[in-house]
Motif scaffolding. Structure first.
Motif, mmCIF file in Angstrom:
data_model
loop_
_atom_site.group_PDB
_atom_site.id
_atom_site.type_symbol
_atom_site.label_atom_id
_atom_site.label_comp_id
_atom_site.label_asym_id
_atom_site.label_seq_id
_atom_site.Cartn_x
_atom_site.Cartn_y
_atom_site.Cartn_z
ATOM 1 N N CYS A 10 11.879 13.818 36.190
ATOM 2 C CA CYS A 10 10.952 12.687 36.148
ATOM 3 C C CYS A 10 10.249 12.648 34.801
ATOM 4 C CB CYS A 10 9.937 12.769 37.288
ATOM 5 S SG CYS A 10 8.819 14.163 37.180
ATOM 6 N N ALA A 11 9.552 11.557 34.572
ATOM 7 C CA ALA A 11 8.805 11.401 33.321
ATOM 8 C C ALA A 11 7.382 11.003 33.665
ATOM 9 C CB ALA A 11 9.463 10.334 32.453
ATOM 10 N N ILE A 12 6.455 11.557 32.918
ATOM 11 C CA ILE A 12 5.038 11.274 33.184
ATOM 12 C C ILE A 12 4.332 10.893 31.884
ATOM 13 C CG2 ILE A 12 4.979 12.835 35.172
ATOM 14 C CD1 ILE A 12 3.525 14.900 33.431
ATOM 15 N N PRO A 54 12.611 4.044 49.181
ATOM 16 C CA PRO A 54 13.161 2.696 49.026
ATOM 17 C C PRO A 54 12.704 1.946 47.776
ATOM 18 C CG PRO A 54 11.843 2.894 51.064
ATOM 19 C CD PRO A 54 11.941 4.252 50.478
ATOM 20 N N LYS A 55 11.436 2.097 47.390
ATOM 21 C CA LYS A 55 10.967 1.352 46.207
ATOM 22 C C LYS A 55 11.621 1.884 44.936
ATOM 23 C CE LYS A 55 6.353 0.406 47.759
ATOM 24 N NZ LYS A 55 5.070 1.089 47.566
ATOM 25 N N THR A 56 11.695 3.206 44.831
ATOM 26 C CA THR A 56 12.293 3.796 43.619
ATOM 27 C C THR A 56 13.773 3.424 43.526
ATOM 28 O OG1 THR A 56 10.697 5.594 43.603
ATOM 29 C CG2 THR A 56 12.763 5.983 42.425
ATOM 30 N N ILE A 57 14.499 3.538 44.625
ATOM 31 C CA ILE A 57 15.933 3.188 44.592
ATOM 32 C C ILE A 57 16.097 1.688 44.304
ATOM 33 C CG2 ILE A 57 18.077 3.039 45.953
ATOM 34 C CD1 ILE A 57 17.328 5.925 45.015
ATOM 35 N N ILE A 73 16.195 7.618 50.915
ATOM 36 C CA ILE A 73 15.742 8.496 51.995
ATOM 37 C C ILE A 73 14.489 7.895 52.624
ATOM 38 C CG2 ILE A 73 16.837 10.687 51.409
ATOM 39 C CD1 ILE A 73 14.443 11.447 49.739
ATOM 40 N N ARG A 74 14.318 8.149 53.910
ATOM 41 C CA ARG A 74 13.216 7.563 54.665
ATOM 42 C C ARG A 74 12.373 8.662 55.297
ATOM 43 N NH1 ARG A 74 13.904 1.966 54.897
ATOM 44 N NH2 ARG A 74 11.650 2.192 55.052
ATOM 45 N N SER A 75 11.132 8.304 55.641
ATOM 46 C CA SER A 75 10.223 9.301 56.201
ATOM 47 C C SER A 75 10.675 9.774 57.584
ATOM 48 C CB SER A 75 8.798 8.756 56.262
ATOM 49 O OG SER A 75 8.784 7.468 56.813
ATOM 50 N N SER A 76 11.547 8.988 58.214
ATOM 51 C CA SER A 76 12.039 9.383 59.540
ATOM 52 C C SER A 76 13.108 10.481 59.466
ATOM 53 C CB SER A 76 12.633 8.161 60.250
ATOM 54 O OG SER A 76 13.593 7.558 59.405
ATOM 55 N N ILE A 93 15.886 14.899 43.544
ATOM 56 C CA ILE A 93 14.911 14.210 44.383
ATOM 57 C C ILE A 93 14.061 13.337 43.461
ATOM 58 C CG2 ILE A 93 12.996 14.494 46.017
ATOM 59 C CD1 ILE A 93 15.711 15.494 47.114
ATOM 60 N N GLY A 94 14.205 12.029 43.617
ATOM 61 C CA GLY A 94 13.673 11.101 42.617
ATOM 62 C C GLY A 94 12.333 10.457 42.932
ATOM 63 N N GLY A 95 11.600 10.947 43.946
ATOM 64 C CA GLY A 95 10.280 10.389 44.240
ATOM 65 C C GLY A 95 10.339 9.254 45.250
ATOM 66 N N ASP A 122 -0.729 3.647 39.083
ATOM 67 C CA ASP A 122 -1.145 3.721 40.488
ATOM 68 C C ASP A 122 -0.354 4.790 41.249
ATOM 69 O OD1 ASP A 122 1.303 2.429 40.838
ATOM 70 O OD2 ASP A 122 0.406 0.460 41.221
ATOM 71 N N ARG A 123 0.499 5.498 40.525
ATOM 72 C CA ARG A 123 1.205 6.656 41.076
ATOM 73 C C ARG A 123 1.087 7.786 40.071
ATOM 74 N NH1 ARG A 123 0.971 3.490 44.435
ATOM 75 N NH2 ARG A 123 2.529 2.729 45.930
ATOM 76 N N TRP A 124 0.773 9.005 40.576
ATOM 77 C CA TRP A 124 0.465 10.133 39.692
ATOM 78 C C TRP A 124 1.273 11.362 40.070
ATOM 79 C CZ3 TRP A 124 -2.993 9.347 35.698
ATOM 80 C CH2 TRP A 124 -3.686 8.122 35.730
HETATM 81 N N1 LIG Z 1 7.981 8.276 36.328
HETATM 82 C C1 LIG Z 1 8.978 8.632 37.128
HETATM 83 O O1 LIG Z 1 9.803 9.496 36.774
HETATM 84 C C2 LIG Z 1 9.085 8.000 38.483
HETATM 85 C C3 LIG Z 1 10.016 8.485 39.424
HETATM 86 C C4 LIG Z 1 10.058 7.889 40.682
HETATM 87 C C5 LIG Z 1 9.210 6.843 40.993
HETATM 88 N N2 LIG Z 1 8.332 6.390 40.063
HETATM 89 C C6 LIG Z 1 7.421 5.282 40.354
HETATM 90 O O2 LIG Z 1 6.822 5.455 41.638
HETATM 91 C C7 LIG Z 1 6.667 4.187 42.278
HETATM 92 C C8 LIG Z 1 7.481 4.134 43.564
HETATM 93 O O3 LIG Z 1 7.110 5.186 44.411
HETATM 94 P P1 LIG Z 1 6.443 4.916 45.851
HETATM 95 O O4 LIG Z 1 5.973 6.225 46.364
HETATM 96 O O5 LIG Z 1 5.483 3.805 45.741
HETATM 97 O O6 LIG Z 1 7.662 4.342 46.740
HETATM 98 P P2 LIG Z 1 9.078 4.952 47.179
HETATM 99 O O7 LIG Z 1 9.920 5.229 46.010
HETATM 100 O O8 LIG Z 1 9.615 3.993 48.175
HETATM 101 O O9 LIG Z 1 8.786 6.349 47.880
HETATM 102 C C9 LIG Z 1 7.884 6.470 48.971
HETATM 103 C C10 LIG Z 1 8.557 6.152 50.295
HETATM 104 O O10 LIG Z 1 9.638 7.034 50.507
HETATM 105 C C11 LIG Z 1 9.892 7.105 51.904
HETATM 106 N N3 LIG Z 1 10.154 8.511 52.293
HETATM 107 C C12 LIG Z 1 11.387 9.075 52.319
HETATM 108 N N4 LIG Z 1 11.347 10.322 52.775
HETATM 109 C C13 LIG Z 1 10.054 10.578 53.046
HETATM 110 C C14 LIG Z 1 9.389 11.705 53.590
HETATM 111 N N5 LIG Z 1 10.066 12.802 53.988
HETATM 112 N N6 LIG Z 1 8.050 11.661 53.752
HETATM 113 C C15 LIG Z 1 7.366 10.562 53.377
HETATM 114 N N7 LIG Z 1 7.941 9.434 52.897
HETATM 115 C C16 LIG Z 1 9.284 9.448 52.724
HETATM 116 C C17 LIG Z 1 8.688 6.484 52.610
HETATM 117 O O11 LIG Z 1 9.084 5.197 53.066
HETATM 118 P P3 LIG Z 1 9.413 4.919 54.637
HETATM 119 O O12 LIG Z 1 8.270 5.500 55.426
HETATM 120 O O13 LIG Z 1 9.486 3.425 54.693
HETATM 121 O O14 LIG Z 1 10.724 5.591 54.927
HETATM 122 C C18 LIG Z 1 7.678 6.353 51.486
HETATM 123 O O15 LIG Z 1 6.789 5.292 51.656
HETATM 124 C C19 LIG Z 1 7.155 3.145 41.269
HETATM 125 O O16 LIG Z 1 6.076 2.694 40.491
HETATM 126 C C20 LIG Z 1 8.145 3.961 40.440
HETATM 127 O O17 LIG Z 1 8.352 3.405 39.153
HETATM 128 C C21 LIG Z 1 8.261 6.952 38.832
#
Ligand SMILES: NC(=O)c1ccc[n+]([C@@H]2O[C@H](COP(=O)([O-])OP(=O)(O)OC[C@H]3O[C@@H](n4cnc5c(N)ncnc54)[C@H](OP(=O)(O)O)[C@@H]3O)[C@@H](O)[C@H]2O)c1
Length: 137
Positions: A10-12, A54-57, A73-76, A93-95, A122-124
């Motif tokens: 990842c990158a921060i 889902p949002k990251t993918i 991947i999903r929280s379920s 694992i990509g967040g 808004d994500r840290w």
């Molecule tokens: N800088 C970087 O390297 C980097 C990397 C990744 C993401 N990001 C940034 O982060 C943001 C997106 O991240 P996000 O967290 O908002 O959304 P996200 O990528 O959809 O990830 C969070 C979602 O993953 C699901 N999930 C899957 N397995 C889980 C588990 N075991 N426990 C809990 N949740 C799980 C949940 O959705 P369900 O409950 O619907 O399944 C949860 O809401 C964007 O701004 C993206 O650009 C940055």
């Protein structure tokens, strides 16, 4: 390879900025470190497995699906079951953060690039992910 190798790349920003409004906070910045970081991400993950929420993918460009395995991947889903599916592969694992909260104890290698970005987010990144211990069964 006999087991699943679980990694994170990842990158921060300068103080741990990860995301903003569903995108990378520095998205569109043509500066060299940002452009090189994205290229490096695709080079390192090539041929491997990328799992994220889902949002990251949803923000992964189409071309990336051609030379790596990408799954939402999903929280379920139980992390143990998810990782078992990719036995013998290198899995990134990509967040986002809720995903790393749960999968951090399984990650054996962290590749974190600190970029010259000092703006809002808004994500840290949470440094404690890197020392998260696996729960005893
Ligand atoms: N800088 C970087 O390297 C980097 C990397 C990744 C993401 N990001 C940034 O982060 C943001 C997106 O991240 P996000 O967290 O908002 O959304 P996200 O990528 O959809 O990830 C969070 C979602 O993953 C699901 N999930 C899957 N397995 C889980 C588990 N075991 N426990 C809990 N949740 C799980 C949940 O959705 P369900 O409950 O619907 O399944 C949860 O809401 C964007 O701004 C993206 O650009 C940055």
């Amino acid at each position: 390879m006999s087991h699943t190798v679980v990694r994170c790349i990842c990158a921060i920003g300068q103080s741990g900025q990860l995301g903003l409004n569903g995108h990378l906070p520095w998205e569109g910045n043509p500066g060299r470190p940002f452009v090189e970081d994205v290229a490096r991400f695709f080079e390192i993950t090539k041929g491997h497995v990328l799992l994220a929420g889902p949002k990251t993918i949803g923000s992964v460009p189409k071309f990336a699906f051609e030379d790596r395995t990408i799954d939402v991947i999903r929280s379920s889903m139980r992390p143990e079951d998810v990782l078992k599916k990719y036995h013998g592969r290198v899995v990134f694992i990509g967040g986002g953060p809720p995903v790393w909260d749960v999968y951090a104890p399984f990650i054996e290698h962290w590749d974190v690039t600190k970029l010259p970005y000092d703006g809002p987010a808004d994500r840290w990144f949470k440094p404690e992910w890197m020392v998260a211990a696996k729960k005893k069964p």
